[in-house]
Structures are given as structure tokens and as C-alpha cells.
Design an enzyme around this catalytic site. Sequence first.
Site, PDB file in Angstrom:
ATOM      1  N   SER A   1     -34.315   0.638 -14.243  1.00  0.00           N
ATOM      2  CA  SER A   1     -33.021   1.059 -13.730  1.00  0.00           C
ATOM      3  C   SER A   1     -31.971   0.981 -14.843  1.00  0.00           C
ATOM      4  O   SER A   1     -32.139   1.604 -15.889  1.00  0.00           O
ATOM      5  CB  SER A   1     -32.650   0.211 -12.509  1.00  0.00           C
TER       6      SER A   1
ATOM      7  N   ASP B   1     -37.115   8.596  -5.979  1.00  0.00           N
ATOM      8  CA  ASP B   1     -36.209   7.482  -6.284  1.00  0.00           C
ATOM      9  C   ASP B   1     -34.795   7.809  -5.816  1.00  0.00           C
ATOM     10  O   ASP B   1     -34.209   8.799  -6.239  1.00  0.00           O
ATOM     11  CB  ASP B   1     -36.211   7.212  -7.791  1.00  0.00           C
TER      12      ASP B   1
ATOM     13  N   HIS C   1     -37.508   2.839  -5.481  1.00  0.00           N
ATOM     14  CA  HIS C   1     -36.840   2.685  -6.769  1.00  0.00           C
ATOM     15  C   HIS C   1     -37.823   2.109  -7.777  1.00  0.00           C
ATOM     16  O   HIS C   1     -38.193   0.943  -7.704  1.00  0.00           O
ATOM     17  CB  HIS C   1     -35.638   1.769  -6.596  1.00  0.00           C
TER      18      HIS C   1
END
Length: 523
Positions: free
Chosen positions: A235, A462, A492
Site C-alpha cells: 500500500s 483492490d 487489498h
Amino acid sequence: MPTPSRTHRRTPVLAAASAATAVAVLLAAGCSGGGEEDGGDRDLAAQALEWSECRAPSVGEGSGTAPSPLPGGARWECAFMDVPRDYAQPDGETIELALIRAEAADPARRIGSLIFNFGGPGGSGITALPSFAKDYEQLRSRYDLVSFDPRGVGRSEGVECEDDRQLDAFFALDSTPDDAREERIWVDALKDYAAACEDRSGAMLPHVGTVEAARDMDLMRAVLGDDKLHYFGISYGTELGGVYAHLFPERVGHAVFDAVVDPTGTPEQGSLAQARGFQLALRNFAADCVKRGDACKLPGSTVQEIEQFVIGLLAELDKKSITGLGDRKLTQSQATNGIAQALYSKEYWPYLEQGLDEADGGQGGLLLALSDSMNGRDQNGNYSNLQAANAAINCVDDKQRYSPAQAKAKLPEFREVSPVFGDFLGWGLIGCSQWPVPGTWDHPDVSAPGAAPIVVIGNTGDPATPYAGARKMVEALGKGVGVELTYRGEGHGAYNSGDACVRRAVDAYLLRNKVPAPGTVCP
């Protein structure tokens, strides 16, 4: 999804993991460039770390217990590393960064340290790495697994803003104002929040940006004794890794970027992409519900009908909050936050279904627990510094400052992209409008000519870092650097999904230096 920063270009990868804890409880109840080592005349690269047994995380780090031993009895070790508070003054004041490690299981075949950043920004690596350690046990065969709390986060000179009582009130506020009065209340709340951050952490606020964190990682690499940085970023951690690769391309070793942030977008473009991503995830959730027929608790026999049910529920909550947890109510902002939290992982779709069903009946406890998890609140009412750090890092990175008038002008586009999340992400653009420290860039520079290959994994489902960001990262890193791998899945991130194809490709790269063929698709 209300966070103090309100930019939403980067969101916590740990959200879904922390949700599990919250739900279980409920159900039971800058400089750039550089060739020399940083640290000035003190030669901080030569410091020796004093590793010792890890203590339990503090409230600011997210609470919990001390990390459990690893398979075979190996124990986690923790240490502090000194870094310059301001790299423009390398011989000035230092701050401490907290590190955690588990040594390689096979020292004879050890490659080096593999440093993790799990995202946010604002997530504590000290608490995250032990939580996910079982997923990386194969990698520990040849690497010391290492993570850290970046500057401003958790144990590393954590940024502090409002207290727990104030945060309860802040996160319950209507963050999508419908008239001038509501708009004034929300802007005043952002102003008060920024003032509290400046009052309690003003000296740190200019020095918690991503460029400084990347320079910290290079100093960490040197202190750990590695010639190259071996890195696993998830991320926001992909953005941090990209900035590192730009600053120190010749020092990139093995690097994996998973759940990839688009480094080319402005906060507006990033928020629009997230609106699409969360809307897509919600529709995939609804499609799964429809497929299960009568077993699905939600009203509606089509994806569109379930989507309209969610829109209607949020509209009712905008008019009147419902019973939450204890004496706390569930508001529209918290409900939307809780819905987003559950969309971070397909594992939590059952909680989302149950939470929506209960809220429709006037009981909002489950959605509130999910929202609390996103915001870093434990069941005792204590907040970690996750969102304070998120705000501080986002706002010192991003140069853009959007006014309420600018945000309102963009709302039609946001609503068209996402009738559920559009208003929240559109209004989120004003999150840094009251911040006391100016931002650094229009978007980060991650160009890294000459760097070793970096595996960049995009997940087609995602919600928080939409799939298109992976291709943008590959292009921005430059020819011959980014190697794209696609995971056709939900949630995610990809490696922690458990998909065997992704695991094989990443493990072969990190452990045997076998770079996957560009364009590889899993499963």
C-alpha cells in the site's frame, strides 16, 4: 471514510487485519538524492543497535500483547535507531526509530535483512510484522524479517493530536456537509484538529514526510550491515519504496511492491480512483450476495437493488444516528467508514452483510466496531496514533490545499463515479486545508533508472489502491525496473491473500533471484 488527513490517496493496509480483532471483541461481546551515508560527522551509520526482548505495544501503537515466539521458538527482538530529525542538519538533534526483527532461520544461507512497510501512512510496523509473520515464514528462511515504526508513527516519536474524548466526537461528525452550517462545523473541526497537532507535536510536523522516511530506510540498511536494501512494501509502503528507489537506485536489492499506490496522481485523482475502487468492491460484494440468493440477509435481488439499499441506509443515517456501542451512536460518516473497512478483505464480507442488516434494524454496533478499527480505536476507547500520523504524513507530503468551494465543485464527478463513497471522498479533499505545515510535492518522483528489478503486484479487485496504479508505478519507475505481476482477486493486496501463484512468484524472486516474466497473471 473520515480520517483526519481526508486526502484518502493512501489508506491503511492494516485495516482489514485490525477489523478482525474489533469484530471478534464485538461478537464475543525535504532533501533528495545523495551518495554518501547520512548522518554527518557523527556517522550514525556506524551505530550499534541494542536488541532486546520486545515489550507489549503501547496504546499509541495499537495496544495488545508482546509478540509470540515464532515457529521453532525463535523470538522477536526490538531496538531503537538514532536518525537526524532534520536531514538538512545532519549533526543536529536526533530522534529514535523503533525496529523489530526475527533473525533468519537458516543463517548459513542468509541473504540479508528484508525490511517491511505495511502502509497507512501511519501503520505501526512493530505491531504489524508479528501479526502477519506466518505469511512470511518461508521468507524468514533466508532473511532477517525487519520492520519499524516510521518517524511520527507509534513508538518512533509518534505524532499526537486530539485526545480520546475529542476523537470520539471528531469521527462522529458529519463529514459530508449539506448546508452552510454543517460546512462551517466540519471546517472548524478540521481547524481544531490541526491546531491540536501543532500544539502537541509542532516540532515534528515538518519532518515526518516520505522523503525523510526513505532516507531513514537507507540509514537502517547501513546500520543493519547490508550493501543493498531488500524491501517489501505494501500500500503506502509502495510509494515509500518508490521514493527510496528514486533517491538511491544503486542501493536497491530485491524489492516487492504489493497493493500499489499510483505515484503519478494528485490527491484529487487518487481520491477519484479510490471512489471507483471502493464502489467496484461494493458491487462485487453485492454480486456475491445476489448469487447466494435467500442465504443473503440484505434486501434486493440484483446488485443495483442492494446498492440502492446501502445508499438509502446512509441517507437515513444522515438524518438520524442509531444505537451503536454503549452510549455511542452510529452516524452516517462512521457507517461509511465501517463499510469501507469491511471491503478491504473478502474475508470480512460476512461482517459487512451482518452489519448492514443489523443497521437496517436500528442496531449499528457492528458497523461502528468496523469504523473504530479503521480509526485505530480499541474496545476500551483508546486511540492509537494511526490517524494522527496519517494526517501529518499526508499533509506534509501533498502540496495541494483544496478549499471547500473547490471540493463542492468536484462533487458531481465523485458522485458519478461512486454514489456510495463519492461525497465522502470528494469532501475528503479539504483534509489538509487547515494544516499548519506546507506540503512538499504535486506527486512523488519514483523514477529509478539503473535500479535492480522491482516486482510490482496489482490486484484487479483492490478497493484502496486500484489495479491501474500498478501499471502507473511500473511506467514511472522506468524501463527495465518495474516488473508487473497481476493478481485477479478481491481485497487489498495480493501476497497475503494466500494465492499460491502469487506466493510462488514472489518467493522465487526473493529467495532464488528468479524475476517473474513481465505481465505474469495469477491465478
